[in-house]
Design a protein around this motif. Sequence first.
Motif, PDB file in Angstrom:
ATOM      1  N   GLU A 124       0.836  -1.207   0.000  1.00  0.00           N
ATOM      2  CA  GLU A 124       0.000   0.000   0.000  1.00  0.00           C
ATOM      3  C   GLU A 124       0.868   1.253   0.000  1.00  0.00           C
ATOM      4  O   GLU A 124       0.597   2.206  -0.715  1.00  0.00           O
ATOM      5  CB  GLU A 124      -0.935  -0.015   1.215  1.00  0.00           C
ATOM      6  N   THR A 153      -5.204   0.981  -1.914  1.00  0.00           N
ATOM      7  CA  THR A 153      -6.547   1.360  -1.473  1.00  0.00           C
ATOM      8  C   THR A 153      -7.259   2.248  -2.489  1.00  0.00           C
ATOM      9  O   THR A 153      -8.485   2.381  -2.437  1.00  0.00           O
ATOM     10  CB  THR A 153      -6.506   2.074  -0.109  1.00  0.00           C
ATOM     11  N   ASN A 199     -11.675  -2.696  -1.699  1.00  0.00           N
ATOM     12  CA  ASN A 199     -12.671  -3.036  -0.674  1.00  0.00           C
ATOM     13  C   ASN A 199     -13.235  -4.433  -0.880  1.00  0.00           C
ATOM     14  O   ASN A 199     -13.482  -5.154   0.092  1.00  0.00           O
ATOM     15  CB  ASN A 199     -13.788  -1.993  -0.641  1.00  0.00           C
TER      16      ASN A 199
END
Length: 142
Positions: free
Chosen positions: A59, A65, A71
């Motif tokens: 990340e 993200t 998600n």
Amino acid sequence: MKKLYYAAHTYMIIGLVGGLYYREITKLNDFTGDSQLGLVHTHVLALGMLFFLVVLALEKLFTLTAGRLFNAFFWTYNAGLALTVAVMTVRGTQTVLGQHTPGAATALAGVGHITLTVGLIFFFVNLGRCLTKADTAASTPA
């Protein structure tokens, strides 16, 4: 990024508690055989804590993200891991206590593994897209 840190931290706690539970329940029941309970500790630490620490590092490098599938990966993977570990814990406890495990538990374990696999597919597709964006941004002159 905090979500990934909290996931890793939560799995560290669950993994350590799982190891303690395994040690104590087998000692209390004088159990010396094999059971799925002995695998809970390492599964949670490897597939939970270590995996999310690696995702946290990725990340930082590639902003995972921001990807559309992040998600979907995060929640699917966590659901699969939670289901898998829960079934392993129940089946292992029943083995230690000398009880029969119903066939439905085996089916649930399979669903947990399939859900984990779908989560990993989301993860790798998302990672691939983020790598492509990073490569494109690096090769584009400013």
